[in-house]
Design a protein around this motif. Sequence first.
Motif, short mmCIF file in Angstrom:
data_model
loop_
_atom_site.label_atom_id
_atom_site.label_comp_id
_atom_site.label_asym_id
_atom_site.label_seq_id
_atom_site.Cartn_x
_atom_site.Cartn_y
_atom_site.Cartn_z
N HIS A 237 3.72 -90.75 58.27
CA HIS A 237 4.32 -89.88 59.28
C HIS A 237 5.85 -89.98 59.28
O HIS A 237 6.53 -89.03 59.65
CB HIS A 237 3.80 -90.22 60.68
CG HIS A 237 2.32 -90.07 60.80
ND1 HIS A 237 1.70 -88.85 60.87
CD2 HIS A 237 1.34 -91.00 60.82
CE1 HIS A 237 0.40 -89.02 60.96
NE2 HIS A 237 0.15 -90.32 60.92
N GLN A 238 6.36 -91.14 58.87
CA GLN A 238 7.81 -91.36 58.88
C GLN A 238 8.15 -92.35 57.78
O GLN A 238 7.42 -93.32 57.57
CB GLN A 238 8.21 -91.94 60.23
CG GLN A 238 9.63 -92.42 60.35
CD GLN A 238 9.85 -93.12 61.68
OE1 GLN A 238 9.53 -92.58 62.73
NE2 GLN A 238 10.40 -94.33 61.65
N ALA B 68 6.87 -88.90 54.18
CA ALA B 68 6.36 -88.32 55.41
C ALA B 68 5.61 -87.02 55.10
O ALA B 68 6.09 -86.18 54.35
CB ALA B 68 7.50 -88.04 56.38
N ASP C 184 14.42 -97.44 55.84
CA ASP C 184 13.74 -96.97 57.05
C ASP C 184 12.34 -97.54 57.19
O ASP C 184 11.60 -97.69 56.21
CB ASP C 184 13.66 -95.44 57.06
CG ASP C 184 15.04 -94.80 57.09
OD1 ASP C 184 15.95 -95.37 57.73
OD2 ASP C 184 15.19 -93.73 56.47
#
Length: 183
Positions: free
Chosen positions: A134-135, A151, A171
């Motif tokens: 998702h990210q 993502a 990230d």
Amino acid sequence: MEPDGTSRADPAVGERLRALREARGVSLSALARAAGIGKATLSGLEHGTRNPTLETLYAVAGALGVPLTALVLAPGDPPGAAADVRGAAVTATLLEVFEEAGATFELFWMRVRPGVVQHSPPHAPGVTEHVTVHQGVLRAGPGPVPLVARAGEHISFEADVPHVYGTVGPDEVVANLLIRSPR
């Protein structure tokens, strides 16, 4: 969660672990060897005095041939009753457990911290993992040839071999993890 990244010691996990080990007629020493962990560590888990990492829980579950939820969730308890489990890079929250005649499916919400690679032990034979990111950008899969997913992408791999989880870049990764364990 403890400061060292381990889960809090849960005597109920130790009780379930001991019951599963004894039901299979496996000694503490034999299970420790099969899981690749120390006998003292396994004894501490069974007595609720050791804080298990995600890697340790998966090693024991794999050696016993059971899904992770057999250790962290009491029969009949809702998935939300299980505490988050944390490894070197991954924190996983159990969302749901699905049972079919031939398999158990465990659905997790997963976060992968950047800068660390988590080496996961093999699960029981036939176990597969399915990840939807998702990210962030995830690198996961069999150790020598992990897959990459961004993502909105999905990867699947056989998890009955050593495998890794890590990020690509700085990230954090947020993803869903579905683990399919045949019975």
